[in-house]
Design an enzyme around this catalytic site. Structure first.
Site, PDB file in Angstrom:
ATOM      1  CG  ASP A   1      -1.942   1.082   1.249  1.00 33.51           C
ATOM      2  OD1 ASP A   1      -1.720   2.109   0.577  1.00 33.51           O
ATOM      3  OD2 ASP A   1      -2.970   0.929   1.945  1.00 33.51           O
ATOM      4  CG  HIS A   2       3.220   4.068  -3.181  1.00 32.23           C
ATOM      5  ND1 HIS A   2       4.345   4.060  -2.381  1.00 32.23           N
ATOM      6  CD2 HIS A   2       3.594   4.696  -4.323  1.00 32.23           C
ATOM      7  CE1 HIS A   2       5.343   4.653  -3.006  1.00 32.23           C
ATOM      8  NE2 HIS A   2       4.920   5.060  -4.199  1.00 32.23           N
ATOM      9  NE  ARG A   3      -4.071   3.937   1.075  1.00 33.61           N
ATOM     10  CZ  ARG A   3      -5.260   3.476   1.497  1.00 33.61           C
ATOM     11  NH1 ARG A   3      -6.302   4.279   1.560  1.00 33.61           N
ATOM     12  NH2 ARG A   3      -5.383   2.212   1.862  1.00 33.61           N
TER      13      ARG A   3
ATOM     14  CB  ILE B   1       5.239   0.819   2.457  1.00 37.66           C
ATOM     15  CG1 ILE B   1       4.690   0.228   3.759  1.00 37.66           C
ATOM     16  CG2 ILE B   1       6.690   0.399   2.252  1.00 37.66           C
ATOM     17  CD1 ILE B   1       4.477  -1.260   3.709  1.00 37.66           C
TER      18      ILE B   1
END
Length: 453
Positions: free
Chosen positions: A425-427, A429
């Site tokens: 989850d790029h939010r 990491i």
């Protein structure tokens, strides 16, 4: 001597208000201990509730469609010391009948709630959203348009059909979340409630979660040739909705890396020979689980969940692993994996995989994962994009190890390489942390002595 006793729903994990989808006994049946009384369905699995007492059934206290929790009474039996097991009672057909008076009362209440929600839409609301709600709930706006064909095909009880007629809802457009995809009164209410919540949050589009999605194409495939209609399994229906939500709502980034498993594979084969007499077989996945445990300890943000603007860091490490079953994928969870060694994890992995294939996992055995591994090692492939299992923030995909040439500085030599795919989850990491995490796991698998560091 005999006495009348109640048999109640035992511990079913953290679930409550679970649907009864089948009643296997009737008044007059003789049941033995461990005979199935009812079947329950959660959002992840079905489970049989067995009798913990033997006797003759005097009263059945639940019916199909009821919701029960731990401690709910199921049946009353006349318990006798000489009660003998009888042939298993024929399982009755699942019905959805209800008392007419109750149907009317429930339908009226649900209808009034939905009408009140629709009426509460402010005149200044987004016109496109109001138009879509109006197309699904036309009678609440003073019109009536129903596709009779889709309405008739919908899986719903008489009470729900009555409610839908009153509201003018086309049942063919409502996703049923009841047993076997049945549409419940709550499904109708939630259909409108979701739109209300979107408005409250400043949503700008349609009932497609603010994405303004086009309707799903409706095609009569039979016009082009012979077809066969096959209903999706219950697990695929449930998991499909979860996967669609996770894919749309989580900004995925996937990283790829190969892990050199040459020495580890030799060590695994040696252990299998040593533990053969004890009946313990170590799979590569057991090593991957331990490597992930070490990595999660080193990178705690991967063992977290996003809650609004807060990050919940978990002090426990529970590893879920995707298990392939005849009905679809399920995810058993190895609890407190950081407190277990290779032998204990191998035993638990084998036992849970077997129960998963047999459909005997308990609900609590599929809850509480903080990180998930999806392994295709027994099939093949060179990489894929696993979908993050919300509310987790990362998932590791594992493909089949293959012999590949590797440059050792002087020459190419054959090495057993395992493709790893990490989705996150790029939010939560960023890319650099994601690659460091994956490389850390790869190095552990290449030299497993690092796990003890």
């Amino acid at each position: 001597m005999s006495q009348i006793v109640e048999i109640k729903v035992p511990d079913i994990g953290s679930y409550s208000d679970v649907d009864v989808i089948e009643v296997a006994v009737k008044v007059g049946d003789t049941v033995a201990v461990d005979d199935t009384l009812i079947t329950l369905e959660t959002d992840k699995a079905t489970m049989d509730v067995p009798a913990d007492k033997a006797g003759v059934v005097k009263e059945v206290l639940v019916k199909v469609g009821d919701k029960v929790s731990e401690g709910s009474a199921i049946v009353k039996v006349e318990e006798t010391s000489a009660a003998a097991p009888a042939p298993a009672a024929a399982k009755p057909e699942v019905t959805q009948a209800a008392a007419p008076a109750a149907v009317s009362t429930v339908a009226d209440k649900q209808a009034n709630e939905i009408k009140a929600q629709v009426a509460a839409i402010p005149n200044s609301a987004n016109n496109d959203l109001r138009a879509e709600i109006k197309s699904h709930v036309p009678q609440a706006f003073g019109s009536s348009v129903i596709d009779e064909a889709s309405f008739q095909k919908a899986h719903a009880s008489p009470s729900v059909r009555k409610l839908a007629r009153e509201l003018g809802v086309d049942l063919g457009r409502v996703n049923g979340k009841g047993p076997k995809g049945r549409i419940t009164p709550d499904d109708l209410r939630n259909f409108v409630k979701a739109a209300m919540q979107q408005l409250e949050k400043g949503g700008t589009g349609s009932l497609g979660g603010g994405l303004d999605l086009l309707p799903w194409p409706q095609v009569d495939f039979s016009k082009f040739g012979e077809i066969e209609v096959k209903e999706l399994s219950r697990i695929k229906k449930i998991s499909g909705k979860n996967l669609a939500r996770n894919w749309v709502m989580i900004p995925h980034v996937t990283f790829q890396e190969d892990a050199d498993m040459t020495e580890l594979e030799a060590f695994r084969k040696q252990l299998n020979k040593e533990w053969e007499r004890a009946g313990i077989k170590v799979s590569p996945l057991a090593f991957v689980i331990l490597a992930c445990v070490k990595a999660l300890q080193e990178f705690p943000e991967f063992n977290s969940s996003l809650d609004g603007e807060n990050l919940i860091l978990k002090k426990y490490i529970n590893i879920g692993f995707a298990a392939d079953t005849p009905n679809g994928l399920v995810v058993p969870v190895i609890k407190n994996a950081d407190q277990k060694g290779l032998k204990e994890i191998s035993i638990e992995l084998a036992e849970m995989s077997k129960r998963a294939r047999e459909g005997k996992l308990k609900p609590q055995e599929m809850q509480g994962a903080s990180f998930t591994i999806s392994s295709l090692g027994g099939i093949g492939g060179s990489g894929f994009t696993p979908i993050v299992n919300a509310p987790e923030v990362a998932i590791l995909g594992v493909c089949k190890s293959q012999i590949k040439p590797s440059w050792n500085g002087k020459e190419f030599e054959p090495r057993l390489m395992c493709p790893l795919s990490l989705s996150l989850d790029h939010r939560v990491i960023d890319g650099a942390a994601g690659m460091r995490f994956l490389v850390f796991i790869s190095k552990l698998l290449a030299d497993f002595r690092r796990v003890s560091l």
